[in-house]
Design an enzyme around this catalytic site. Structure first.
Site, PDB file in Angstrom:
ATOM      1  N   LYS A  37       0.850  -1.192   0.000  1.00 11.43           N
ATOM      2  CA  LYS A  37       0.000   0.000   0.000  1.00 11.43           C
ATOM      3  C   LYS A  37       0.879   1.233   0.000  1.00 11.43           C
ATOM      4  O   LYS A  37       1.757   1.376   0.849  1.00 11.43           O
ATOM      5  CB  LYS A  37      -0.903   0.034   1.238  1.00 11.43           C
ATOM      6  CG  LYS A  37      -1.907   1.199   1.208  1.00 11.43           C
ATOM      7  CD  LYS A  37      -2.475   1.522   2.589  1.00 11.43           C
ATOM      8  CE  LYS A  37      -1.567   2.469   3.355  1.00 11.43           C
ATOM      9  NZ  LYS A  37      -2.200   3.022   4.574  1.00 11.43           N
ATOM     10  N   ASP A  64      -3.596   4.288  -1.856  1.00 10.79           N
ATOM     11  CA  ASP A  64      -4.618   4.648  -0.871  1.00 10.79           C
ATOM     12  C   ASP A  64      -4.650   6.164  -0.683  1.00 10.79           C
ATOM     13  O   ASP A  64      -4.130   6.693   0.309  1.00 10.79           O
ATOM     14  CB  ASP A  64      -4.319   3.934   0.449  1.00 10.79           C
ATOM     15  CG  ASP A  64      -5.430   4.106   1.477  1.00 10.79           C
ATOM     16  OD1 ASP A  64      -6.567   4.444   1.086  1.00 10.79           O
ATOM     17  OD2 ASP A  64      -5.155   3.905   2.678  1.00 10.79           O
ATOM     18  N   LYS A  66      -7.657   7.984  -0.918  1.00  6.73           N
ATOM     19  CA  LYS A  66      -8.957   8.392  -0.365  1.00  6.73           C
ATOM     20  C   LYS A  66      -9.491   9.632  -1.081  1.00  6.73           C
ATOM     21  O   LYS A  66      -9.863  10.632  -0.464  1.00  6.73           O
ATOM     22  CB  LYS A  66      -8.849   8.638   1.139  1.00  6.73           C
ATOM     23  CG  LYS A  66      -8.410   7.410   1.927  1.00  6.73           C
ATOM     24  CD  LYS A  66      -8.273   7.720   3.403  1.00  6.73           C
ATOM     25  CE  LYS A  66      -7.989   6.474   4.218  1.00  6.73           C
ATOM     26  NZ  LYS A  66      -6.651   5.886   3.940  1.00  6.73           N
ATOM     27  N   VAL A  67      -9.562   9.555  -2.390  1.00  5.12           N
ATOM     28  CA  VAL A  67      -9.937  10.716  -3.207  1.00  5.12           C
ATOM     29  C   VAL A  67     -11.364  11.155  -2.869  1.00  5.12           C
ATOM     30  O   VAL A  67     -12.292  10.344  -2.822  1.00  5.12           O
ATOM     31  CB  VAL A  67      -9.829  10.369  -4.704  1.00  5.12           C
ATOM     32  CG1 VAL A  67     -10.199  11.571  -5.552  1.00  5.12           C
ATOM     33  CG2 VAL A  67      -8.420   9.876  -5.032  1.00  5.12           C
ATOM     34  N   ASP A  69     -13.735  14.780  -3.596  1.00  2.14           N
ATOM     35  CA  ASP A  69     -13.883  16.157  -4.057  1.00  2.14           C
ATOM     36  C   ASP A  69     -15.123  16.206  -4.951  1.00  2.14           C
ATOM     37  O   ASP A  69     -15.874  15.233  -5.045  1.00  2.14           O
ATOM     38  CB  ASP A  69     -12.618  16.590  -4.815  1.00  2.14           C
ATOM     39  CG  ASP A  69     -12.374  18.096  -4.750  1.00  2.14           C
ATOM     40  OD1 ASP A  69     -13.369  18.866  -4.800  1.00  2.14           O
ATOM     41  OD2 ASP A  69     -11.210  18.519  -4.653  1.00  2.14           O
ATOM     42  N   ILE A  70     -15.327  17.319  -5.631  1.00  2.00           N
ATOM     43  CA  ILE A  70     -16.446  17.407  -6.562  1.00  2.00           C
ATOM     44  C   ILE A  70     -16.183  16.456  -7.738  1.00  2.00           C
ATOM     45  O   ILE A  70     -15.033  16.117  -8.032  1.00  2.00           O
ATOM     46  CB  ILE A  70     -16.657  18.848  -7.059  1.00  2.00           C
ATOM     47  CG1 ILE A  70     -15.433  19.340  -7.850  1.00  2.00           C
ATOM     48  CG2 ILE A  70     -16.963  19.785  -5.886  1.00  2.00           C
ATOM     49  CD1 ILE A  70     -15.645  20.680  -8.519  1.00  2.00           C
ATOM     50  N   PRO A  71     -17.236  15.984  -8.421  1.00  2.00           N
ATOM     51  CA  PRO A  71     -17.043  14.983  -9.477  1.00  2.00           C
ATOM     52  C   PRO A  71     -16.010  15.355 -10.535  1.00  2.00           C
ATOM     53  O   PRO A  71     -15.213  14.506 -10.948  1.00  2.00           O
ATOM     54  CB  PRO A  71     -18.448  14.842 -10.068  1.00  2.00           C
ATOM     55  CG  PRO A  71     -19.361  15.118  -8.911  1.00  2.00           C
ATOM     56  CD  PRO A  71     -18.682  16.220  -8.150  1.00  2.00           C
ATOM     57  N   THR A 128     -11.398   2.985   9.921  1.00  2.92           N
ATOM     58  CA  THR A 128     -11.238   2.010  11.004  1.00  2.92           C
ATOM     59  C   THR A 128     -10.709   2.638  12.286  1.00  2.92           C
ATOM     60  O   THR A 128     -10.660   1.984  13.323  1.00  2.92           O
ATOM     61  CB  THR A 128     -10.305   0.865  10.574  1.00  2.92           C
ATOM     62  OG1 THR A 128      -9.090   1.402  10.052  1.00  2.92           O
ATOM     63  CG2 THR A 128     -10.985   0.013   9.506  1.00  2.92           C
ATOM     64  N   GLY A 218       0.125  -2.998   8.357  1.00  2.00           N
ATOM     65  CA  GLY A 218       1.313  -2.160   8.370  1.00  2.00           C
ATOM     66  C   GLY A 218       2.255  -2.474   9.499  1.00  2.00           C
ATOM     67  O   GLY A 218       3.158  -3.309   9.383  1.00  2.00           O
ATOM     68  N   ARG A 219       2.055  -1.807  10.634  1.00  2.00           N
ATOM     69  CA  ARG A 219       3.024  -1.861  11.728  1.00  2.00           C
ATOM     70  C   ARG A 219       3.364  -3.256  12.235  1.00  2.00           C
ATOM     71  O   ARG A 219       4.532  -3.495  12.577  1.00  2.00           O
ATOM     72  CB  ARG A 219       2.530  -0.960  12.865  1.00  2.00           C
ATOM     73  CG  ARG A 219       2.718   0.522  12.547  1.00  2.00           C
ATOM     74  CD  ARG A 219       1.894   1.439  13.433  1.00  2.00           C
ATOM     75  NE  ARG A 219       0.488   1.475  13.010  1.00  2.00           N
ATOM     76  CZ  ARG A 219      -0.416   2.292  13.527  1.00  2.00           C
ATOM     77  NH1 ARG A 219      -0.069   3.137  14.484  1.00  2.00           N
ATOM     78  NH2 ARG A 219      -1.660   2.276  13.090  1.00  2.00           N
TER      79      ARG A 219
END
Length: 240
Positions: A37, A64, A66-67, A69-71, A128, A218-219
């Site tokens: 990732k 990753d 996480k987009v 915004d406006i279309p 999460t 991850g960690r």
């Protein structure tokens, strides 16, 4: 029972670190990990070149970002992000059906430009790191599971290939979205591992048994004294 290769394909190693550490981890996990990732920490520091670098090492990439915004902006952003060659890209389900549809259009445009496979989209439901109290704080009174279901149904109907949710919602997502949906679960922690800032967690085996397609870890791997051994231990758990 899963083979090692099948178990490895389910684990996405989260590289939330510096460029140098990302390359070090990629080398340490060579021949074992299939997926990494690239999140905002690394992408904002290094740009699209970091995706190319990971793909050159034979790794598949979950970008990753996480987009949200406006279309119009989302269509262009997803098109650009897809042109990096990322295999999976995250968007926010909270953007609504028009935004998700625009994201799908951007991904399809990029696939046409690259003459390759389309980047698959997964919509963020409820982070999460959030629990019921955190939802209430932002004015959402519905139970976490209900909010996840609502956003998942909306996003997948509008063109998302799947959803990002905690492993605690994986079973209901599989039942809701069907066998082909891509269900990506952060908040996965091997038994005995520190939970950190995650609120809704489960072990790797429990997450897969519940229906998760991919586990973002991850960690517990990247912070281990021996990341390769930690990765192997997770794969062995999934193979049991």
């Amino acid at each position: 029972m899963l083979t090692y290769e099948e178990a490895s394909d389910k684990v996405i190693v989260a590289l939330d670190c510096s460029r140098e550490r990302a390359f070090e981890l990629a080398d340490l996990l060579a021949g074992k990990a299939t997926w990494v990732k690239v999140g905002m920490t690394l992408f904002y520091a290094e740009g699209p070149a970091i995706v190319d670098a990971m793909r050159e090492r034979g790794l598949r990439v979950f970008l990753d970002l996480k987009v949200h915004d406006i279309p119009f902006q989302v269509q262009g952003a997803v098109r650009a992000a897809s042109l990096t060659g990322a295999d999976i890209l995250s968007i926010h389900g909270l953007g609504g059906s028009a935004m998700v549809a625009a994201a799908r259009a951007g991904a399809e445009e990029a696939a046409g430009q690259r003459d390759g496979d389309r980047t698959r989209l997964v919509a963020i439901s409820v982070l999460t790191s959030m629990d019921q109290d955190a939802l209430a704080e932002i004015g959402v009174d519905a139970p976490v599971a209900d909010e996840v279901s609502r956003l998942a149904a909306l996003a997948c109907k509008a063109g998302s290939d799947g959803i990002v949710c905690s492993p605690q919602e994986a079973a209901q997502m599989r039942a809701l979205l069907g066998p082909d949906a891509l269900i990506v679960t952060p908040g996965v922690r091997p038994a005995g591992a520190a939970v950190g800032d995650q609120k809704r967690v489960a072990t790797p085996a429990a997450a897969v048994a519940a229906g998760a397609s991919k586990l973002v870890i991850g960690r517990p791997i990247t912070g281990a004294e021996d990341p390769a051994a930690a990765f192997d231990a997770i794969c062995r758990e999934l193979m049991a």
